[in-house]
Design a protein around this motif. Structure first.
Motif, PDB file in Angstrom:
ATOM      1  N   SER A 127       0.718  -1.085   0.032  1.00 26.45           N
ATOM      2  CA  SER A 127      -0.053   0.162  -0.019  1.00 26.45           C
ATOM      3  C   SER A 127       0.903   1.333  -0.074  1.00 26.45           C
ATOM      4  O   SER A 127       0.560   2.048  -0.808  1.00 26.45           O
ATOM      5  CB  SER A 127      -0.890  -0.087   1.265  1.00 26.45           C
ATOM      6  OG  SER A 127      -1.695   0.885   1.288  1.00 26.45           O
ATOM      7  N   HIS A 128       1.917   1.313   0.838  1.00 24.41           N
ATOM      8  CA  HIS A 128       3.021   2.281   1.120  1.00 24.41           C
ATOM      9  C   HIS A 128       3.283   2.626  -0.514  1.00 24.41           C
ATOM     10  O   HIS A 128       3.518   3.658  -0.864  1.00 24.41           O
ATOM     11  CB  HIS A 128       3.886   1.963   2.078  1.00 24.41           C
ATOM     12  CG  HIS A 128       4.587   3.094   2.255  1.00 24.41           C
ATOM     13  ND1 HIS A 128       5.004   3.948   3.323  1.00 24.41           N
ATOM     14  CD2 HIS A 128       5.724   3.765   1.428  1.00 24.41           C
ATOM     15  CE1 HIS A 128       5.737   5.067   3.349  1.00 24.41           C
ATOM     16  NE2 HIS A 128       6.454   4.983   2.067  1.00 24.41           N
ATOM     17  N   GLU A 169       2.564   1.741  -3.392  1.00 26.46           N
ATOM     18  CA  GLU A 169       1.589   1.884  -4.500  1.00 26.46           C
ATOM     19  C   GLU A 169       1.311   3.541  -4.228  1.00 26.46           C
ATOM     20  O   GLU A 169       1.120   4.386  -5.372  1.00 26.46           O
ATOM     21  CB  GLU A 169       0.371   1.319  -4.261  1.00 26.46           C
ATOM     22  CG  GLU A 169       0.234   0.030  -4.802  1.00 26.46           C
ATOM     23  CD  GLU A 169      -0.934  -1.168  -4.434  1.00 26.46           C
ATOM     24  OE1 GLU A 169      -1.085  -1.904  -5.216  1.00 26.46           O
ATOM     25  OE2 GLU A 169      -1.976  -0.529  -3.720  1.00 26.46           O
ATOM     26  N   ASP A 170       1.175   4.075  -2.992  1.00 22.64           N
ATOM     27  CA  ASP A 170       0.902   5.458  -2.857  1.00 22.64           C
ATOM     28  C   ASP A 170       2.131   6.347  -3.182  1.00 22.64           C
ATOM     29  O   ASP A 170       1.859   7.296  -3.905  1.00 22.64           O
ATOM     30  CB  ASP A 170       0.796   5.542  -1.366  1.00 22.64           C
ATOM     31  CG  ASP A 170      -0.666   5.453  -0.700  1.00 22.64           C
ATOM     32  OD1 ASP A 170      -1.572   5.431  -1.570  1.00 22.64           O
ATOM     33  OD2 ASP A 170      -0.540   5.107   0.225  1.00 22.64           O
ATOM     34  N   ALA A 171       3.242   5.847  -3.031  1.00 25.25           N
ATOM     35  CA  ALA A 171       4.504   6.396  -3.367  1.00 25.25           C
ATOM     36  C   ALA A 171       4.411   6.693  -4.980  1.00 25.25           C
ATOM     37  O   ALA A 171       4.726   7.626  -5.608  1.00 25.25           O
ATOM     38  CB  ALA A 171       5.617   5.974  -2.996  1.00 25.25           C
ATOM     39  N   HIS A 178       2.003   8.983  -6.332  1.00 21.71           N
ATOM     40  CA  HIS A 178       2.454  10.214  -6.390  1.00 21.71           C
ATOM     41  C   HIS A 178       3.331  10.671  -7.246  1.00 21.71           C
ATOM     42  O   HIS A 178       2.989  11.931  -7.836  1.00 21.71           O
ATOM     43  CB  HIS A 178       2.909  10.187  -4.743  1.00 21.71           C
ATOM     44  CG  HIS A 178       3.598  11.663  -4.451  1.00 21.71           C
ATOM     45  ND1 HIS A 178       2.885  12.704  -3.996  1.00 21.71           N
ATOM     46  CD2 HIS A 178       5.015  12.042  -4.629  1.00 21.71           C
ATOM     47  CE1 HIS A 178       3.739  13.872  -3.809  1.00 21.71           C
ATOM     48  NE2 HIS A 178       4.680  13.459  -4.070  1.00 21.71           N
ATOM     49  N   TYR A 179       4.429   9.790  -7.647  1.00 16.73           N
ATOM     50  CA  TYR A 179       5.391  10.014  -8.470  1.00 16.73           C
ATOM     51  C   TYR A 179       4.887  10.302  -9.961  1.00 16.73           C
ATOM     52  O   TYR A 179       5.280  10.940 -10.594  1.00 16.73           O
ATOM     53  CB  TYR A 179       6.629   9.239  -8.224  1.00 16.73           C
ATOM     54  CG  TYR A 179       7.397   9.412  -6.976  1.00 16.73           C
ATOM     55  CD1 TYR A 179       7.686  10.762  -6.584  1.00 16.73           C
ATOM     56  CD2 TYR A 179       7.440   8.387  -6.082  1.00 16.73           C
ATOM     57  CE1 TYR A 179       8.303  10.886  -5.385  1.00 16.73           C
ATOM     58  CE2 TYR A 179       8.273   8.487  -5.025  1.00 16.73           C
ATOM     59  CZ  TYR A 179       8.554   9.871  -4.389  1.00 16.73           C
ATOM     60  OH  TYR A 179       9.351  10.018  -3.160  1.00 16.73           O
TER      61      TYR A 179
END
Lengths: 109, 324
Positions: free
Chosen positions: B38-39, B41-43, B46-47
């Motif tokens: 999840s972390h 994927e979020d990053a 974001h990028y």
């Protein structure tokens, strides 16, 4: 300005605890808030966040739960426990005493 | 690397699996692994929004994670106690078994009468404790199994009654598709309006949480943008093909399983402007089915009572608190 890891090490847990005390948060959110709230000074190695969170959880200072986020994704959120709040207050007080003492010495020099 | 060969979801899962490889027990490892997924994927997301392509975004996200070996060591230390307990449990169990059978083991050995009586007493107590423990564990397991099977049957029945396509895969997720249900509930959140056609609840203590909402985030005139499907996170609005592929891997992996004539492809139907698409995914192990049946859309606001539950819908979420 890049802060040395040694300086950051002892204070990471208290900062994470503080962020979680404001509102329940998930891992990525915590790293982003830490960066933003510190005026883009503290850039945590994101992977090291989770061992810290899990340690805090084991110590009973925070607890986790799964929830669907605003974006509709299932995330693990962390919230502070009553014990965590007490602990945070004590740590903040301790930190203030420590920083005042360090400031006093550095000013004198 | 050729771009077409790059499967971002696989890469993320492999990376998270590598970080969490040493954590025991497996259940714990899986939980932490999904947290890392999840972390990352979020990053990555974001990028990608910042303009990077999938590969570069993934590389950047991995860089931000930091020293993998160090994290692995830290995680192993934090979860060391769990590791010990999983080793200790079988040892204690075996030890108890030996004690329970001690009189038989020592039958050929001549020992003092009083000592023998004590050994007999201890072995009987241990045997009774072992028996009770095993029965209790078996009962719990069988009860969970029975619940799961009966729930699946129940859902299947509901699906048949409502002419929904029913499918059940080995990941214990259920998917129900429907298109023309009249049963719906409208929840007006702070930012979005959600139409729920049919839903299931996961009961945790006294809190009922929608594990899946066959919902779509719409404007007020019911114009679905996109309905996400079958990812632990349900209900995202994903406009780009790349986003869908990234967040809906199970859909893309398993879409070929849904080739029946009456099945619905949520993506296609949403794109051609279908008014209603139902998607329901639940984890049936501890789930409780609640089907809302109303002939008209009901507006429910935060704090309202609905069907005996208090509803709150902050941030587009729908949690149901059981009335105390």
């Amino acid at each position: 300005m890049r802060i040395r890891k040694e300086l950051l090490k002892g204070s990471t847990a208290i900062m994470i605890l503080k962020i979680i005390s404001k509102e329940d948060a998930y891992g990525y959110q915590i790293t982003q808030e830490l960066y933003a709230d510190s005026g883009e000074t503290f850039k945590l190695n994101e992977g090291t966040l989770y061992p810290i969170l899990h340690t805090l959880e084991k110590d009973g200072l925070i607890k986790s739960y799964s929830k669907i986020s605003e974006q509709g994704r299932l995330r693990k959120y962390y919230s502070i426990t009553p014990l965590g709040r007490v602990n945070l207050a004590a740590q903040i007080e301790e930190w203030r005493v420590f920083s005042r003492a360090v400031d006093a010495i550095l000013k004198e020099n | 690397m050729d771009n077409s060969d790059f499967d971002i979801q696989k890469e993320i899962e492999a990376y998270a699996a590598h970080i969490t490889h040493d954590i025991r027990p497996i259940k714990k490892r899986e939980s932490i692994k999904s947290e890392f997924i999840s972390h990352i994927e979020d990053a990555v997301y974001h990028y990608m929004i910042s303009g990077l392509n999938e590969q570069d975004a993934f590389k950047r996200a991995c860089d931000e994670i930091g020293d993998v070996e160090k994290i692995k060591r830290m995680l192993t230390i934090v979860h060391k106690k769990d590791k010990i307990s999983t080793v200790l449990f079988p040892i204690i169990y075996c030890f108890a078994l030996i004690i329970a059978f001690l009189p038989f083991i020592l039958s050929s050995v001549k020992i003092d009468y009083i000592l023998e009586q004590w050994i007999n007493l201890i072995s009987v107590v241990t045997a009774i404790a072992l028996f009770c423990f095993t029965i209790l564990k078996s009962y719990k397991y069988l009860r969970a199994l029975f619940k799961r099977v009966s729930l699946i049957r129940k859902i299947k029945k509901i699906c048949q009654q409502n002419n929904y396509c029913f499918s059940y895969d080995r990941n214990y997720y259920l998917s129900i598709f429907g298109k023309s249900s009249k049963h719906e509930m409208k929840i007006i959140g702070k930012e979005k309006t959600i139409y729920i056609k049919m839903f299931a609840c996961l009961k945790r203590k006294d809190i009922y949480t929608l594990t899946s909402i066959n919902s779509f985030f719409t404007s007020n005139n019911v114009n679905p943008i996109f309905v996400s499907y079958d990812y632990p996170s349900i209900g995202s609005v994903l406009k780009k093909e790349s986003e869908r592929k990234m967040y809906l891997p199970r859909f893309y992996q398993s879409r070929n399983n849904y080739v029946k004539e009456d099945s619905i492809n949520p993506e296609v139907d949403a794109e051609i402007g279908a008014d209603v698409i139902n998607i329901l995914c639940i984890n049936p192990i501890s789930a409780k089915i609640e089907v809302v049946r109303t002939n008209r859309a009901e507006e429910v606001f935060d704090g309202d009572e609905f069907k005996g539950y208090i509803v709150y819908s902050g941030n587009g979420l729908c949690d149901f608190l059981k009335r105390m």
